[in-house]
Design a protein around this motif. Structure first.
Motif, PDB file in Angstrom:
ATOM      1  N   GLY A 172     -72.054   3.026 -27.429  1.00 58.87           N
ATOM      2  CA  GLY A 172     -70.826   3.736 -27.772  1.00 58.87           C
ATOM      3  C   GLY A 172     -70.304   3.403 -29.162  1.00 58.87           C
ATOM      4  O   GLY A 172     -69.704   4.244 -29.835  1.00 58.87           O
ATOM      5  N   SER A 173     -70.544   2.165 -29.616  1.00 59.22           N
ATOM      6  CA  SER A 173     -70.047   1.771 -30.933  1.00 59.22           C
ATOM      7  C   SER A 173     -71.026   2.133 -32.043  1.00 59.22           C
ATOM      8  O   SER A 173     -70.777   1.880 -33.219  1.00 59.22           O
ATOM      9  CB  SER A 173     -69.799   0.256 -30.949  1.00 59.22           C
ATOM     10  N   GLY A 174     -72.161   2.727 -31.674  1.00 56.55           N
ATOM     11  CA  GLY A 174     -73.139   3.118 -32.684  1.00 56.55           C
ATOM     12  C   GLY A 174     -74.205   2.076 -32.950  1.00 56.55           C
ATOM     13  O   GLY A 174     -75.076   2.283 -33.796  1.00 56.55           O
ATOM     14  N   ALA A 175     -74.163   0.959 -32.228  1.00 58.62           N
ATOM     15  CA  ALA A 175     -75.148  -0.103 -32.458  1.00 58.62           C
ATOM     16  C   ALA A 175     -76.416   0.131 -31.631  1.00 58.62           C
ATOM     17  O   ALA A 175     -76.408   0.909 -30.676  1.00 58.62           O
ATOM     18  CB  ALA A 175     -74.537  -1.456 -32.101  1.00 58.62           C
ATOM     19  N   VAL A 332     -79.711  -2.578 -41.975  1.00 61.32           N
ATOM     20  CA  VAL A 332     -79.493  -1.212 -42.445  1.00 61.32           C
ATOM     21  C   VAL A 332     -78.013  -0.872 -42.271  1.00 61.32           C
ATOM     22  O   VAL A 332     -77.479  -1.011 -41.168  1.00 61.32           O
ATOM     23  CB  VAL A 332     -80.388  -0.238 -41.652  1.00 61.32           C
ATOM     24  N   PRO A 333     -77.340  -0.465 -43.360  1.00 63.04           N
ATOM     25  CA  PRO A 333     -75.910  -0.199 -43.252  1.00 63.04           C
ATOM     26  C   PRO A 333     -75.621   0.962 -42.299  1.00 63.04           C
ATOM     27  O   PRO A 333     -76.360   1.938 -42.267  1.00 63.04           O
ATOM     28  CB  PRO A 333     -75.495   0.148 -44.688  1.00 63.04           C
ATOM     29  N   GLY A 334     -74.579   0.829 -41.516  1.00 62.83           N
ATOM     30  CA  GLY A 334     -74.159   1.915 -40.637  1.00 62.83           C
ATOM     31  C   GLY A 334     -74.872   1.944 -39.297  1.00 62.83           C
ATOM     32  O   GLY A 334     -74.558   2.788 -38.451  1.00 62.83           O
ATOM     33  N   LEU A 335     -75.850   1.083 -39.111  1.00 66.36           N
ATOM     34  CA  LEU A 335     -76.537   1.045 -37.817  1.00 66.36           C
ATOM     35  C   LEU A 335     -76.718  -0.418 -37.400  1.00 66.36           C
ATOM     36  O   LEU A 335     -77.774  -1.022 -37.618  1.00 66.36           O
ATOM     37  CB  LEU A 335     -77.886   1.775 -37.901  1.00 66.36           C
ATOM     38  N   PRO A 336     -75.664  -1.010 -36.818  1.00 64.11           N
ATOM     39  CA  PRO A 336     -75.733  -2.431 -36.452  1.00 64.11           C
ATOM     40  C   PRO A 336     -76.916  -2.718 -35.534  1.00 64.11           C
ATOM     41  O   PRO A 336     -77.154  -1.992 -34.574  1.00 64.11           O
ATOM     42  CB  PRO A 336     -74.406  -2.677 -35.723  1.00 64.11           C
ATOM     43  N   GLY A 337     -77.675  -3.741 -35.881  1.00 61.26           N
ATOM     44  CA  GLY A 337     -78.824  -4.127 -35.065  1.00 61.26           C
ATOM     45  C   GLY A 337     -80.139  -3.564 -35.572  1.00 61.26           C
ATOM     46  O   GLY A 337     -81.195  -3.903 -35.043  1.00 61.26           O
TER      47      GLY A 337
END
Lengths: 387, 97
Positions: A172-175, A332-337
């Motif tokens: 849900g948080s984009g990670a 990678v910025p904007g994609l945690p993990g």
């Protein structure tokens, strides 16, 4: 943690993650060392510049030496490297190399024509001298991959071959939540893309677009094992231009005529690897005679007895090229993990240890032994945004 | 399946291939010579005239020592990908003087 790719960079990454006590799994679409790492020269080579690349490459060589001394299981030939000067015009380049490398604290020396001939009697007599870096060497890449995996497995890592990564699931948080593969989803908080020339396919499947890493082809030949006419790893000074200079752009509409320079690697098993060329021509790996013949002729100019050796095989490999000649290593910025560890061009074997250690320190939230932020993956994505 | 392979690696599901009618396990996509090597089979045939043992020597398609018969002709096992159910025969079949 999931590592994508079973080349040398993926194998080293898996090993460093396992060594750091992280639960790690590698997925490899085909077999281990079946792509670029299985088609390369295996050289361990100090990069004279820029300063970060000097520090990063020499640190990686030190990690290789330690790994080999501690665990072995693969051939590492500490043969040193000679950068050969052909004409008086090369004198300034050799002196500059010495000044640069010694200025950075690297043990090295200049050899005049006479001492070069003494060190390497098989070389042409008319060469003017060489820059000698004793810390370089050669490994057998497939064996080295296997040694890294054996140790990673012993430390509890998992390896799946014949398993293709096909996408990414985010929470849900984009990670990162899971890596999607052709054999089911693998839940994970982190993915490290070590897919080399296939790294853009993976970033695209992850919804990030294609990271600017391009296949740059190299044609190689290998000789029958016998007493070799030379014992050092050798490059000509022009190698710096073809390897690190800007000769063509991968997205240029005109066909790349390619470049070549002497690169000779005496292997531990008595064979001699002869290269090397660089050319942008997509993913094509079919052997083409043109550049290879030029490389061979060039090699014979430096080692006249090369003509006595019998070639047994030639092939082409694809190096993962980046426009600024540095690997892309980090979050990678904007994609945690999601992490990238790719784009090492012709230095994957050399740099993989430092590169893997850097990723492992980032994943553990620790400090790396030098400021390597210039290698960060963020620059890949700013290049994509600004076209 | 594990012998001669790096233990602990999860590989694609093994398939059956046949050598002179004997069922053997192999990994799809790998070369026949390596599947046989992994199971400890070093000798793949005998030389045609003096009947000495022969097996994979160069592992890269040059030496022709690892010949097996497949699809009605002699093929280099090191260059022949495993396909489920493939029927291989040792080559040559007949001892000659």
């Amino acid at each position: 943690m999931v590592v994508i790719g079973g080349g040398i960079v993926g194998c080293a990454t898996l090993y460093f993650l396992a060594r750091a006590g992280l639960r790690a799994l590698m997925v490899e679409r085909d077999g281990v060392a079946g792509g670029t790492s299985g088609a390369c020269m295996g050289h361990l080579m100090m990069m004279p510049g820029p300063e970060l690349m000097f520090r990063f490459s020499t640190h990686s060589l030190e990690l290789w030496r330690r790994f080999h001394a501690d665990l072995g299981g693969f051939d590492l030939r500490a043969c040193g490297c000679l950068w050969l000067g052909e004409s008086t015009e090369d004198e300034a380049v050799l002196e500059d190399l010495l000044r640069t490398v010694q200025g950075l604290g690297g043990t090295s020396e200049l050899l005049d024509a006479k001492s070069l001939h003494k060190k390497e009697p098989g070389l042409a007599r008319d060469l003017i001298g060489a820059f000698y870096y004793p810390g370089d060497g050669v490994v057998f890449p497939m064996q080295a991959c296997s040694a890294l995996l054996r140790e990673a497995l012993r430390l509890g890592a998992e390896v799946r071959t014949g398993c293709s990564a096909v996408g990414l699931q985010r929470d849900g948080s984009g990670a990162v939540r899971a890596l999607l593969t052709d054999q089911g989803d693998i839940s994970t908080a982190a993915v490290v893309n070590c897919a080399g020339v296939w790294a853009p396919d993976q970033t695209e499947a992850a919804g990030l677009g294609r990271v600017p890493i391009f296949p740059r082809r190299g044609d190689l030949a290998i000789t029958m094992p016998r007493d070799l006419p030379v014992s050092h790893q050798m490059v000509e000074v022009a190698y710096l231009r073809t390897a690190t200079g800007k000769v063509a752009d991968p997205e240029d509409e005109n066909p790349d005529p390619g470049a070549f320079a002497l690169n000779l690697q005496p292997q531990t098993n008595g064979t001699l690897l002869v290269g090397s060329s660089r050319q942008f021509c997509g993913m094509d790996r079919a052997v083409r005679p043109g550049l290879l013949q030029q490389s061979l002729a060039r090699a014979q100019r430096f080692v006249p007895r090369l003509g006595d050796l019998q070639l047994v095989r030639s092939w082409a490999g694809l190096r993962p090229y980046t426009r600024d000649k540095m690997p892309m290593v980090g979050a990678v910025p904007g994609l945690p993990g999601y992490y990238l560890n790719a784009g090492h061009e012709g230095l994957g074997i050399t740099l993989c240890m430092a590169s893997a250690e850097l990723i492992a320190t980032q994943l553990r939230g620790q400090e790396f032994c030098m400021d390597a932020s210039a290698l960060g993956a963020d620059r890949a994505f700013s290049e994509m945004q600004h076209g | 399946m594990a012998e001669g392979r790096l233990p602990g690696v999860t590989r694609p599901e093994a398939v059956t291939i046949y050598l002179d009618g004997e069922a053997l396990q192999a990994v799809p996509g790998e070369m026949v010579a390596f599947a046989l090597w992994a199971q400890g089979r070093r000798q793949l045939r005998r030389s045609a005239r003096v009947l000495e043992g022969r097996g994979m020597l160069c592992a890269m398609g040059i030496c022709y020592e690892c010949l097996v018969e497949y699809g009605g002709r002699a093929q280099r096992a090191c260059m022949l990908p495993v396909v489920a159910g493939m029927e291989l025969r040792s080559w040559p079949q007949e001892e000659r003087q």
